[in-house]
Design a protein around this motif. Structure first.
Motif, mmCIF file in Angstrom:
data_model
loop_
_atom_site.group_PDB
_atom_site.id
_atom_site.type_symbol
_atom_site.label_atom_id
_atom_site.label_comp_id
_atom_site.label_asym_id
_atom_site.label_seq_id
_atom_site.Cartn_x
_atom_site.Cartn_y
_atom_site.Cartn_z
ATOM 1 N N PRO A 157 1.232 7.993 12.607
ATOM 2 C CA PRO A 157 2.448 8.330 12.713
ATOM 3 C C PRO A 157 3.164 9.200 11.399
ATOM 4 O O PRO A 157 4.001 9.885 11.532
ATOM 5 N N SER A 158 2.449 9.140 10.099
ATOM 6 C CA SER A 158 3.051 9.907 9.233
ATOM 7 C C SER A 158 2.811 11.374 9.309
ATOM 8 O O SER A 158 3.606 12.384 8.906
ATOM 9 N N MET A 159 1.896 11.892 10.312
ATOM 10 C CA MET A 159 1.481 13.409 10.280
ATOM 11 C C MET A 159 1.504 13.910 9.193
ATOM 12 O O MET A 159 1.805 15.159 8.802
ATOM 13 N N THR A 160 0.683 13.195 8.006
ATOM 14 C CA THR A 160 0.304 13.827 6.799
ATOM 15 C C THR A 160 -0.773 13.991 6.576
ATOM 16 O O THR A 160 -1.788 13.041 6.588
ATOM 17 N N TYR A 161 -1.159 15.315 6.318
ATOM 18 C CA TYR A 161 -2.599 15.859 6.409
ATOM 19 C C TYR A 161 -3.022 16.295 4.863
ATOM 20 O O TYR A 161 -3.464 17.166 4.405
ATOM 21 N N THR A 162 -2.674 15.271 3.769
ATOM 22 C CA THR A 162 -2.884 15.642 2.432
ATOM 23 C C THR A 162 -3.358 14.085 1.930
ATOM 24 O O THR A 162 -2.980 13.019 2.355
ATOM 25 N N CYS A 163 -3.937 14.100 0.741
ATOM 26 C CA CYS A 163 -4.577 12.765 0.071
ATOM 27 C C CYS A 163 -3.034 11.812 -0.069
ATOM 28 O O CYS A 163 -1.942 12.269 -0.508
ATOM 29 N N ALA A 164 -3.441 10.693 0.492
ATOM 30 C CA ALA A 164 -2.374 9.619 0.012
ATOM 31 C C ALA A 164 -2.614 9.036 -1.239
ATOM 32 O O ALA A 164 -3.528 9.453 -1.729
ATOM 33 N N CYS A 165 -1.590 8.247 -1.555
ATOM 34 C CA CYS A 165 -1.652 7.519 -3.038
ATOM 35 C C CYS A 165 -1.552 6.023 -2.648
ATOM 36 O O CYS A 165 -0.421 5.482 -2.255
ATOM 37 N N TYR A 166 -2.464 4.999 -2.817
ATOM 38 C CA TYR A 166 -2.716 3.735 -2.459
ATOM 39 C C TYR A 166 -2.037 2.931 -3.754
ATOM 40 O O TYR A 166 -2.717 2.925 -4.668
ATOM 41 N N PRO A 167 -0.811 2.214 -3.363
ATOM 42 C CA PRO A 167 -0.557 1.355 -4.413
ATOM 43 C C PRO A 167 -1.414 0.155 -4.727
ATOM 44 O O PRO A 167 -1.371 -0.384 -5.993
ATOM 45 N N LEU A 347 -6.527 11.942 -8.274
ATOM 46 C CA LEU A 347 -6.438 10.725 -7.434
ATOM 47 C C LEU A 347 -7.740 10.933 -6.459
ATOM 48 O O LEU A 347 -7.691 10.675 -5.135
ATOM 49 N N ARG A 348 -8.658 11.037 -7.136
ATOM 50 C CA ARG A 348 -10.073 11.405 -6.347
ATOM 51 C C ARG A 348 -10.367 10.246 -5.577
ATOM 52 O O ARG A 348 -10.694 10.155 -4.370
ATOM 53 N N GLU A 349 -10.264 8.868 -6.039
ATOM 54 C CA GLU A 349 -10.592 7.817 -5.118
ATOM 55 C C GLU A 349 -9.622 7.231 -4.168
ATOM 56 O O GLU A 349 -9.891 6.713 -3.087
ATOM 57 N N HIS A 350 -8.314 8.024 -4.287
ATOM 58 C CA HIS A 350 -7.225 7.562 -3.142
ATOM 59 C C HIS A 350 -7.702 8.627 -2.062
ATOM 60 O O HIS A 350 -7.527 8.243 -0.967
#
Length: 429
Positions: A157-167, A347-350
């Motif tokens: 749903p976010s339509m985001t095609y870049t690295c996320a950042c997991y809290p 943010l490699r692991e993310h």
């Protein structure tokens, strides 16, 4: 034939690898109880003429390489096995004449290329200079204009095609994408009344987040017509028209100046390392004194090998003309154009978690994605995302956010004495 395919496999890789090749000539190689890998004669020719990932990908996409039990939407386990256990050995002097005769008999002619491979004209100088406006537009279209429906299934749903950042590792993809946008907003110090420029804005996720949660006015630009159309419709649906805008344009066509902040999330990979000075100079000139830039992009773990292999799978099938380099080159280019770098993080692991989540989405919607984009494109995406996950996990590629200010002549950067951006967050909803 002087040597069977199975015998050649055992001589090159050893008979104890956890794979079992079943070749077109009826021969078998590898461990008898290993995972079956079925190869046609044309598939063998793909592998021999383009050793490594490119040849394997060509054979797979053309149906000339089949692997028992492989999840086409998420072949991560197969790629890991190939990498860990299918390493060619140095042939002995005794083996060399037989292997040479085998190669001569098989032939060294590249067969027909899969239609999903980037067309040749994109790579001809006559078709346009590398990273010229026309060629950049066509390269972006090749990757991003697959289908908005396809991306909705894969990205969520976010339509985001870049690295996320997991809290946290327990966070969902949507929560992590919202957290990423909010982290960028807080690093930029966004506040009501400010003006944000988001270059390479994709489907407008950062634009809409900043307007909705921080009260700014925002302009996004993208070279993808499909992205711009989708983002504009969503801006209207969310009642953000007048405060949010997404243009189908080259970022270099932005004439407005005096922005309080600029975000560049996933664009630098398409710019070309040689163009970094002009790129960062352009972004600097869009900012007021004291304004901030957040540059978020995939990087290499060193600064010695910029670019991407021109004959590699990623460059041929996914990112035409894409180039990567280390974070040090990015920091140097920013500083040389008058930015004061204040913070950077990896943010490699993310990104490994993000690509795994996209593979899970592709798996869940496999039939719909194949119906929309075709089996070849869907297979390319499975290989690409699973391979990217493995590369991020093993530190072959990274993801850096670099935060900088256009510090004024009086030395004022606009930053507080200590960072404040880790203090608050917003929910995905």
């Amino acid at each position: 034939m002087t040597m069977t395919v199975g015998e050649a496999f055992d001589r090159v890789f050893g008979p104890d690898v956890p794979m079992r090749v079943e070749a077109y000539d009826g021969s078998v190689g590898g461990r008898p109880d290993g995972r079956a890998m079925r190869l046609t004669k044309r598939g063998l020719n793909y592998v021999i003429t383009s050793p490594g990932t490119l040849g394997m990908a060509r054979a797979y996409l053309m149906g000339d390489l089949e692997i028992e039990g492989m999840n086409e939407a998420d072949p991560y386990d197969v790629l890991r096995t190939f990498e860990d256990d299918l390493t060619p050995r140095r042939p002995s002097l005794r083996d060399l004449p037989d292997l040479a005769a085998f190669l001569k008999e098989v032939g060294l002619r590249v067969p027909e290329l899969p239609r999903e491979e980037t067309p040749g004209p994109l790579r001809r100088l006559a078709h346009g200079l590398r990273h010229g406006r026309r060629r950049d537009a066509e390269a972006i279209s090749h990757h991003y204009d697959v289908s908005n429906t396809f991306y909705e299934k894969v990205l969520g749903p976010s339509m985001t095609y870049t690295c996320a950042c997991y809290p946290s590792e327990a966070a969902t993809l949507e929560e992590a994408q919202a957290h990423k946008y909010d982290l960028v907003a807080r690093k930029l110090g966004l506040a009501p009344g400010m003006r944000l420029l988001d270059v390479g804005c994709g489907w407008g996720g950062m634009v809409r987040h900043a307007v909705t949660h921080y009260g700014v006015t925002a302009l996004g630009v993208t070279l993808s017509r499909a992205q711009a159309q989708w983002a504009t419709a969503r801006i209207e649906q969310e009642g953000l028209a007048g405060r949010a805008e997404v243009r189908h344009a080259d970022y270099r066509d932005v004439t407005e100046r005096g922005f309080d902040a600029v975000s560049s999330i996933g664009l630098t990979e398409h710019i070309g390392v040689a163009n970094y000075p002009a790129y960062f100079r352009f972004l600097r000139d869009r900012l007021r004194y004291g304004g901030r830039l957040l540059n978020h992009c995939i990087t290499r773990p060193d600064n010695r090998h910029p670019g991407l292999p021109s004959r590699g799978f990623i460059n041929r099938y996914v990112f035409p003309d894409g180039e990567l380099t280390g974070s040090g080159d990015i920091v140097r280019a920013m500083e040389d154009q008058g930015f004061e770098v204040r913070h950077q993080e990896n943010l490699r692991e993310h990104y490994a978690l993000t690509t795994a989540a996209w593979c899970a989405n592709l798996s869940a919607h496999w039939d719909e994605c194949v119906a929309d984009a075709g089996l070849g494109i869907a297979r390319v995406w499975g290989l690409y995302l699973a391979g990217s996950r493995l590369s991020f996990e093993r530190n072959r590629i990274q993801l850096h956010q670099v935060l900088a200010s256009r510090t004024g002549p009086d030395g004022r950067s606009g930053f507080p004495l200590r960072p404040t951006w880790e203090q608050v967050t917003v929910d995905a909803g």
